[in-house]
Structures are given as structure tokens and as C-alpha cells.
Design a protein around this motif. Structure first.
Motif, PDB file in Angstrom:
ATOM      1  N   GLU A  65       0.837  -1.209   0.000  1.00 11.63           N
ATOM      2  CA  GLU A  65       0.000   0.000   0.000  1.00 11.63           C
ATOM      3  C   GLU A  65       0.870   1.256   0.000  1.00 11.63           C
ATOM      4  OE1 GLU A  65      -2.380  -0.839   3.449  1.00 11.63           O
ATOM      5  OE2 GLU A  65      -3.959  -1.795   2.241  1.00 11.63           O
ATOM      6  N   ALA A  69       1.055   4.131  -2.913  1.00 14.56           N
ATOM      7  CA  ALA A  69       0.858   5.557  -2.613  1.00 14.56           C
ATOM      8  C   ALA A  69       1.995   6.400  -3.190  1.00 14.56           C
ATOM      9  CB  ALA A  69       0.742   5.767  -1.108  1.00 14.56           C
ATOM     10  N   THR A  73       1.763   9.170  -6.270  1.00 16.98           N
ATOM     11  CA  THR A  73       2.240  10.537  -6.079  1.00 16.98           C
ATOM     12  C   THR A  73       3.218  10.944  -7.176  1.00 16.98           C
ATOM     13  OG1 THR A  73       1.948  10.378  -3.693  1.00 16.98           O
ATOM     14  CG2 THR A  73       3.434  12.091  -4.489  1.00 16.98           C
TER      15      THR A  73
END
Length: 112
Positions: A65, A69, A73
Motif C-alpha cells: 500500500e 501511494a 504521487t
């Protein structure tokens, strides 16, 4: 296309895809931050593979996870490296037999 095997799944990645693209006008602090993030992702991928191979799927999920992320980004929602992270996460959920989450992540990866 380059074929990469990720936890038993074959993923196609364009050979022209660069792991990092830094425009010249970006400040050094942003460049440094992106490099640090990419190094973190590489470390996370190694740990995820180690945990997956050891059958410790639940421990690998938070790492996957985090990698997702970071990829979101840096690369955004429609990049092959984001798909790579989505597939890693899907395989982990599949391994713990959480098929609803696995299917959701596979579908997101396929839409890229």
C-alpha cells in the motif's frame, strides 16, 4: 514490451518507460525527494517479495500500500509503474483469499 513476472503474474511494461523522469526546471529539493521516494519503493518491492515468498502476506500488504501511494504521487493514476504496484497488492490479497479486494486491484491495473 518487456515482460516482468510479479508474484506469478506476467505484466507488460513498455521498454521506453523510465523509472524516473525529472524535468530540468524542477528544484533540487524536489528531485532529491523523488529519488528518496523511488529508493523507498525499490526497498519496499524487495521486502514485499521476501515476505510473499515466506508466506507472510498480511505483513506485506501495508508495504505494498505504501509503494502504491508513492507511485501514485510520483507517476499518477495511469502509469505502468502504478499498475505494477496495483498488481502486487492484488496478488497479496489473492494470497490471503480476500478475493473482492484482489479483483478490485486487478481491475484498476487493467484499466491503465
Amino acid at each position: 514490451m518487456v515482460l516482468v513476472v510479479i508474484c506469478g503474474s506476467v505484466v507488460k511494461i513498455p521498454p521506453t518507460a523510465a523509472r524516473i523522469t525529472i524535468p530540468q526546471q524542477v528544484s533540487h529539493s524536489k528531485q532529491d525527494s523523488e529519488v528518496d521516494s523511488l529508493e523507498r519503493v525499490e526497498y519496499l518491492y524487495q521486502e514485499i517479495s521476501r515476505l510473499y515468498n515466506a508466506g507472510r502476506y498480511g505483513e506485506a500488504i501495508p508495504l505494498a500500500e505504501e509503494a502504491l501511494a508513492i507511485d501514485l504521487t510520483i507517476y499518477g493514476q495511469h502509469h505502468p509503474y502504478t499498475a505494477y504496484s496495483l498488481i502486487k497488492l492484488a496478488r497479496l490479497y489473492e494470497a490471503i483469499e480476500d478475493l473482492d479486494n484482489a479483483e478490485s486491484f486487478y481491475q484498476q491495473a487493467l484499466s491503465i
